[in-house]
Scaffold this active site. Structure first.
Site, PDB file in Angstrom:
ATOM      1  N   HIS A   1      -3.331  -4.584   1.201  1.00 46.43           N
ATOM      2  CA  HIS A   1      -2.907  -5.545   2.884  1.00 46.43           C
ATOM      3  C   HIS A   1      -2.375  -6.395   3.461  1.00 46.43           C
ATOM      4  O   HIS A   1      -3.218  -6.746   4.673  1.00 46.43           O
ATOM      5  CB  HIS A   1      -3.488  -4.159   4.172  1.00 46.43           C
ATOM      6  CG  HIS A   1      -2.840  -3.406   3.744  1.00 46.43           C
ATOM      7  ND1 HIS A   1      -2.103  -2.233   5.329  1.00 46.43           N
ATOM      8  CD2 HIS A   1      -3.360  -2.035   3.299  1.00 46.43           C
ATOM      9  CE1 HIS A   1      -2.215  -1.575   4.761  1.00 46.43           C
ATOM     10  NE2 HIS A   1      -3.412  -1.397   3.619  1.00 46.43           N
TER      11      HIS A   1
ATOM     12  N   CYS B   1       1.418  -1.192  -0.044  1.00 49.81           N
ATOM     13  CA  CYS B   1      -0.221   0.099  -0.096  1.00 49.81           C
ATOM     14  C   CYS B   1       0.580   1.379  -0.205  1.00 49.81           C
ATOM     15  O   CYS B   1       1.467   1.874  -1.069  1.00 49.81           O
ATOM     16  CB  CYS B   1      -0.644  -0.059   1.026  1.00 49.81           C
ATOM     17  SG  CYS B   1      -2.892   0.625   0.841  1.00 49.81           S
TER      18      CYS B   1
ATOM     19  N   GLU C   1      -0.844  -8.136   5.141  1.00 49.07           N
ATOM     20  CA  GLU C   1      -0.720  -8.408   6.689  1.00 49.07           C
ATOM     21  C   GLU C   1      -2.727  -8.751   7.598  1.00 49.07           C
ATOM     22  O   GLU C   1      -2.706  -8.820   8.674  1.00 49.07           O
ATOM     23  CB  GLU C   1       0.241  -7.406   6.741  1.00 49.07           C
ATOM     24  CG  GLU C   1      -0.243  -6.072   7.532  1.00 49.07           C
ATOM     25  CD  GLU C   1      -0.442  -5.277   6.448  1.00 49.07           C
ATOM     26  OE1 GLU C   1       0.033  -6.228   5.154  1.00 49.07           O
ATOM     27  OE2 GLU C   1      -0.647  -4.544   6.908  1.00 49.07           O
TER      28      GLU C   1
HETATM   29  N1  GLN Z   1      -3.693   6.689   0.700  1.00 47.44           N
HETATM   30  C1  GLN Z   1      -2.220   5.844   2.074  1.00 47.44           C
HETATM   31  C2  GLN Z   1      -0.998   6.763   0.759  1.00 47.44           C
HETATM   32  O1  GLN Z   1      -1.322   7.521  -0.168  1.00 47.44           O
HETATM   33  C3  GLN Z   1      -1.945   5.071   1.096  1.00 47.44           C
HETATM   34  C4  GLN Z   1      -2.966   4.171   2.343  1.00 47.44           C
HETATM   35  C5  GLN Z   1      -2.021   2.723   2.982  1.00 47.44           C
HETATM   36  O2  GLN Z   1      -1.592   2.302   2.892  1.00 47.44           O
HETATM   37  N2  GLN Z   1      -3.239   1.574   3.216  1.00 47.44           N
HETATM   38  O3  GLN Z   1      -0.361   7.042   1.184  1.00 47.44           O
END
Ligand code: GLN
Length: 202
Positions: A175, A84, A177
């Site tokens: 995610h 992410c 995890e």
């Molecule tokens: N929206 C976040 C970003 O732009 C990432 C979101 C996440 O890691 N769950 O950094």
């Protein structure tokens, strides 16, 4: 599962975000997990996870402490897995809005591509990790808009890659995890143990 003296030591960048869930997932995958907060701490590890969280916040910290250059050096030899916000840090190009990134993964990534926090979702779908469908938890997830020729796609959502690998670099827009399925972390732990062996992938 590798244990004891041969057990891989995998760091999790622990500045912000959900690093403790990654540490647990790594331990459940047979690796030794270490929380990393300073550039010098990456010297002693075999691989590193850049967790989810807020990439802009992580970036501010990494830029201040000289950590960005240390991470680039680290990734020339050792595996890195970004999830992410972590994939946003790894990408070659970041959009919506544009921001600095490490350029370690040959991909163009759009931040917050699926809408606001309330639009976060859990999907179950096919992947290259085996016949069993993979649960994927998306939280304000980025979207991978483009990938280079060396990037292998391991899972997709609506046709867009969500789990990819480029040699020793791995990345997910979701995610892993936060699910109980450990196949994604086990794959990374395998990449780490192969690359730290003589004659491994690097
Ligand atoms: N929206 C976040 C970003 O732009 C990432 C979101 C996440 O890691 N769950 O950094």
């Amino acid at each position: 599962m590798t244990q004891g003296a041969n057990q891989s030591r995998i760091g999790v960048l622990a500045i912000q975000g959900d690093f403790s869930a990654h540490a647990l997932a790594l331990e459940e995958s047979g690796a030794k997990a270490l929380e990393i907060r300073k550039p010098e701490e990456i010297d002693g590890i075999d691989g590193l996870i850049l967790p989810g969280g807020e990439s802009t916040t992580m970036l501010k910290f990494l830029e201040r402490s000289g950590f960005l250059d240390a991470l680039k050096d680290f990734a020339t030899e050792r595996p890195v897995f970004g999830t992410c916000a972590g994939i946003i840090l790894l990408a070659r190009e970041v959009r919506h809005p544009a921001q600095v990134s490490l350029g370690l993964l040959d991909a163009v990534v759009e931040r917050n591509a699926y809408g606001r926090q309330i639009d976060s979702s859990i999907l179950v779908g096919p992947s290259e990790l085996g016949a069993e469908p993979l649960e994927m938890v998306f939280i304000r997830a980025p979207r991978i808009l483009e990938t280079g020729p060396e990037v292998e796609v391991l899972a997709r959502r609506d046709g867009f890659p969500v789990l990819v690998r480029q040699g020793r670099i791995m990345a997910a827009t979701f995610h892993p995890e936060l699910s109980t399925d450990r196949r994604v972390h086990r794959l990374f732990a395998d990449i780490v143990s192969n690359s730290s062996q003589p004659g491994g992938i690097g």
